[in-house]
Design an enzyme around this catalytic site. Structure first.
Site, short mmCIF file in Angstrom:
data_model
loop_
_atom_site.label_atom_id
_atom_site.label_comp_id
_atom_site.label_asym_id
_atom_site.label_seq_id
_atom_site.Cartn_x
_atom_site.Cartn_y
_atom_site.Cartn_z
N SER A 140 52.52 73.30 25.65
CA SER A 140 53.21 72.15 26.22
C SER A 140 53.95 71.43 25.11
O SER A 140 53.50 71.47 23.95
CB SER A 140 52.17 71.21 26.84
N TYR A 156 44.53 66.02 25.92
CA TYR A 156 45.47 67.09 26.26
C TYR A 156 46.41 67.39 25.09
O TYR A 156 46.59 68.54 24.70
CB TYR A 156 46.25 66.67 27.50
N LYS A 160 46.61 70.88 22.90
CA LYS A 160 47.78 71.78 22.86
C LYS A 160 48.31 71.92 21.43
O LYS A 160 48.82 72.98 21.06
CB LYS A 160 48.87 71.27 23.80
#
Ligand SMILES: NC(=O)c1ccc[n+]([C@@H]2O[C@H](COP(=O)([O-])OP(=O)(O)OC[C@H]3O[C@@H](n4cnc5c(N)ncnc54)[C@H](OP(=O)(O)O)[C@@H]3O)[C@@H](O)[C@H]2O)c1
Length: 234
Positions: A140, A156, A160
């Protein structure tokens, strides 16, 4: 040429549509889902009884991944494409620091950062037998440190960023086996994770990504890329 493709987190969202697209293109797909297979995947299996193999695979559980590898070996000893797609956010991810539950970060790292490495480790002998094999980590732009403007989503974004580092380490290690590694930003999609306000249809995104993966043959292609194949800032 028929490709052998393994996809984690194929029960719904992008993973499901990547499986569907590879099947439509005539390839053999090993679709990983944890726990029970959802109805959508069972319906897809009815359409492609010989080319879709369902794998029970929880990427946080090494034994589960090893069992999935054993099941795959009943059909083939080679894999050409391994897509590490499974990914999660924690419940309080969108809260500011004072309100977010940092203890939940660990389970997010387990799925998003370590899960792909566990999966590559288990499938590596099959990847080594593949043709122009690729490991594709669904990353991402939120994992880019250089472009980061966010103030939250610690779990998150950090997971990533770690996945991106894992991708680079894998690239360095697997280069001698001519196995390519990509960490791709798929775009903001209308899935359970992305929500209904997102820009992109997940099936259309899957089509675009599969076409991009097919085009990238040079293992020295930039690793961290967007859905057009453009290089992103680490
Ligand atoms: N949606 C977006 O806008 C967006 C943007 C950038 C990047 N991404 C990335 O794209 C990938 C797919 O996202 P999505 O939007 O399709 O998400 P999604 O609809 O929420 O689907 C997530 C998938 O991951 C699976 N999963 C979760 N934990 C797992 C585990 N422990 N083991 C195996 N599978 C597990 C889920 O399985 P269950 O059904 O069993 O829960 C589901 O199949 C993720 O890596 C995500 O970070 C998404």
């Amino acid at each position: 040429m028929k490709k052998y493709v393994v996809i984690s987190g194929a029960s719904r969202g992008l993973g499901f549509y990547l499986a569907q697209k590879y099947l439509e293109d005539g390839h053999i797909v090993f679709a990983g889902a944890r726990e029970e297979y959802p109805i959508k995947l069972i319906e897809l299996k009815k359409t492609y009884p010989n080319s879709l193999i369902l794998l029970q695979m929880d990427v946080t559980d090494t034994t589960s991944i090893e069992n999935a590898t054993r099941k795959t070996l009943e059909f083939t000893d080679k894999i050409d494409v391994l897509i590490n797609n499974a990914g999660i956010h924690s419940e309080s991810s969108f809260e500011v620091l004072e309100k977010t539950n940092l203890d939940d970060c660990l389970s997010v790292y387990d799925v998003n950062s370590i899960g792909p490495l566990r999966t590559v480790k288990a499938f590596l002998p099959l990847l080594r037998n593949g043709s122009h094999s690729k490991v594709i980590n669904i990353s991402s732009e939120s994992g880019s440190i250089g472009s980061c403007q966010r103030e939250k989503e610690f779990d998150y974004c950090m997971s990533k960023a770690a996945l991106n580092m894992g991708s680079k380490l894998l690239f360095n290690y697997l280069k001698k086996d001519a196995i390519g590694v990509l960490a791709i930003q798929p775009g903001w999609m209308r899935t359970d994770m992305g929500g209904q306000k997102a820009d992109l249809d997940p099936y259309e995104t899957a089509c675009k990504l599969v076409s991009l993966f097919n085009r990238i043959e040079d293992i020295n292609h930039p690793i961290f890329i967007d859905n057009e194949g453009n290089s992103l800032r680490w």
